[in-house]
Design a protein around this motif. Structure first.
Motif, PDB file in Angstrom:
ATOM      1  N   VAL A 189     -23.002  72.287  75.579  1.00  0.00           N
ATOM      2  CA  VAL A 189     -23.811  72.857  75.324  1.00  0.00           C
ATOM      3  C   VAL A 189     -23.546  73.996  73.926  1.00  0.00           C
ATOM      4  CG1 VAL A 189     -24.061  75.503  76.698  1.00  0.00           C
ATOM      5  CG2 VAL A 189     -23.311  73.497  77.883  1.00  0.00           C
ATOM      6  N   LEU A 190     -24.585  73.682  73.032  1.00  0.00           N
ATOM      7  CA  LEU A 190     -24.773  74.721  71.804  1.00  0.00           C
ATOM      8  C   LEU A 190     -24.812  76.737  72.586  1.00  0.00           C
ATOM      9  CD1 LEU A 190     -25.662  71.499  71.490  1.00  0.00           C
ATOM     10  CD2 LEU A 190     -25.053  72.102  68.859  1.00  0.00           C
ATOM     11  N   ASP A 220     -14.706  67.023  80.383  1.00  0.00           N
ATOM     12  CA  ASP A 220     -16.330  66.988  81.167  1.00  0.00           C
ATOM     13  C   ASP A 220     -17.218  67.558  80.728  1.00  0.00           C
ATOM     14  OD1 ASP A 220     -15.144  65.238  84.420  1.00  0.00           O
ATOM     15  OD2 ASP A 220     -13.844  66.840  83.702  1.00  0.00           O
ATOM     16  N   THR A 221     -16.749  68.655  79.768  1.00  0.00           N
ATOM     17  CA  THR A 221     -17.465  70.181  78.838  1.00  0.00           C
ATOM     18  C   THR A 221     -17.510  70.096  77.804  1.00  0.00           C
ATOM     19  OG1 THR A 221     -18.475  70.730  81.292  1.00  0.00           O
ATOM     20  CG2 THR A 221     -18.834  72.383  79.323  1.00  0.00           C
ATOM     21  N   LEU A 222     -18.141  70.166  76.796  1.00  0.00           N
ATOM     22  CA  LEU A 222     -18.125  70.948  75.595  1.00  0.00           C
ATOM     23  C   LEU A 222     -19.202  72.325  75.221  1.00  0.00           C
ATOM     24  CD1 LEU A 222     -16.669  71.286  72.613  1.00  0.00           C
ATOM     25  CD2 LEU A 222     -17.815  69.637  72.517  1.00  0.00           C
ATOM     26  N   ILE A 223     -18.391  73.868  75.160  1.00  0.00           N
ATOM     27  CA  ILE A 223     -19.315  74.841  74.992  1.00  0.00           C
ATOM     28  C   ILE A 223     -18.998  74.393  73.512  1.00  0.00           C
ATOM     29  CG2 ILE A 223     -20.042  76.624  75.539  1.00  0.00           C
ATOM     30  CD1 ILE A 223     -19.486  76.607  78.468  1.00  0.00           C
ATOM     31  N   VAL A 245     -13.642  75.211  75.268  1.00  0.00           N
ATOM     32  CA  VAL A 245     -14.762  76.129  74.657  1.00  0.00           C
ATOM     33  C   VAL A 245     -13.940  76.341  73.440  1.00  0.00           C
ATOM     34  CG1 VAL A 245     -15.559  78.884  74.701  1.00  0.00           C
ATOM     35  CG2 VAL A 245     -15.069  77.254  76.912  1.00  0.00           C
ATOM     36  N   THR A 246     -15.426  76.485  72.049  1.00  0.00           N
ATOM     37  CA  THR A 246     -15.380  77.088  71.120  1.00  0.00           C
ATOM     38  C   THR A 246     -15.117  78.027  71.196  1.00  0.00           C
ATOM     39  OG1 THR A 246     -16.682  75.965  69.495  1.00  0.00           O
ATOM     40  CG2 THR A 246     -15.503  74.737  70.027  1.00  0.00           C
ATOM     41  N   GLY A 247     -14.522  79.051  69.852  1.00  0.00           N
ATOM     42  CA  GLY A 247     -14.581  80.836  70.226  1.00  0.00           C
ATOM     43  C   GLY A 247     -14.423  81.023  71.333  1.00  0.00           C
TER      44      GLY A 247
END
Length: 242
Positions: free
Chosen positions: A121-122, A68-71, A7-9
């Protein structure tokens, strides 16, 4: 085996709520932020610098071997019309809101391609669809994120990599309060009055809470959304339906 998410931020506001939600689902969660986070694995990272992002993602892969996931949640707000937005201010908004997401996606795609799976997810905005006053640079950046999400979904569907955009409405976060504080400082308006006015603009009569946006992010990251890609999801209390 636990799923792995970046998760960024993720230190404040919606990002923090997302990190908390992912942890509750058993994910190993890495928070890439410039400010210290208090949940999951924290990596100090300036998302505008690809060298920082690449190093952070390598750390995750070296430890767990997968993502698996990048948000992509890191972002800033900026108020101003086209005439009173300087080139430097426009560059800064795009560097964080758009380039930061692009850097993270580019860093994560190779491992997602190799594992033939991934969810991106953006964090967009209701301004992926509409315009608001004095929001030239911010609005432009959110329209760009909508494009990033849709084109990435098309280009990487064959690798079973999904990309979706959350189009969140006004949400009570530190960013929201900072924007109102800045407006009140310039205009002399009363903060409580502005807060009430913002709530009244929403058909549901209130603004969103970070956990509500996080719930949608968790759904889009999950296998329950395995046939959803290239979508822009409104979560705005009905604002854009007016």
């Amino acid at each position: 085996m636990a799923k792995v998410a970046i998760v960024t931020g993720g230190s404040k506001g919606i990002g923090r709520a997302i990190v908390s939600g992912l942890l509750s689902k058993g994910y190993e969660v890495y928070n890439l932020d410039i400010g210290q986070g208090d949940q999951g694995h924290f990596i100090r990272c300036d998302v505008t610098k690809s060298i920082d992002v690449n190093a952070a993602v390598k750390t995750v892969i070296d430890q767990f071997g997968r993502i698996d996931t990048l948000i992509c949640n890191a972002g800033i707000h900026f108020s101003g019309n086209i005439e009173n937005t300087s080139t430097e201010e426009l560059d800064n908004v795009f560097a964080i809101n758009v380039k930061g997401s692009v850097n993270a996606i580019q860093a994560c795609l190779p491992v997602m391609k190799s594992q033939q799976n991934g969810s991106i997810v953006l964090m967009g905005s209701d301004q992926c669809h509409i315009a608001k006053p004095n929001s030239f640079a911010y609005n432009l950046s959110k329209h760009a994120l909508a494009s990033v999400g849709k084109t990435t979904a098309i280009d990487y569907a064959s690798f079973n990599i999904r990309a979706n955009v959350i189009c969140a409405g006004t949400t009570e976060t530190p960013l929201y309060h900072q924007a109102i504080d800045n407006y009140c400082a310039r205009s002399g308006a009363n903060k409580e009055d502005i807060h009430k006015e913002e709530a009244a603009l929403q058909p549901l009569g209130r603004i969103a809470q970070p956990e509500e946006i996080a719930d949608l992010a968790l759904f889009l990251a999950s296998d329950k959304a395995r046939f959803i890609t290239g979508s822009l999801y409104n979560i705005d209390g009905g604002y854009t339906a007016k």
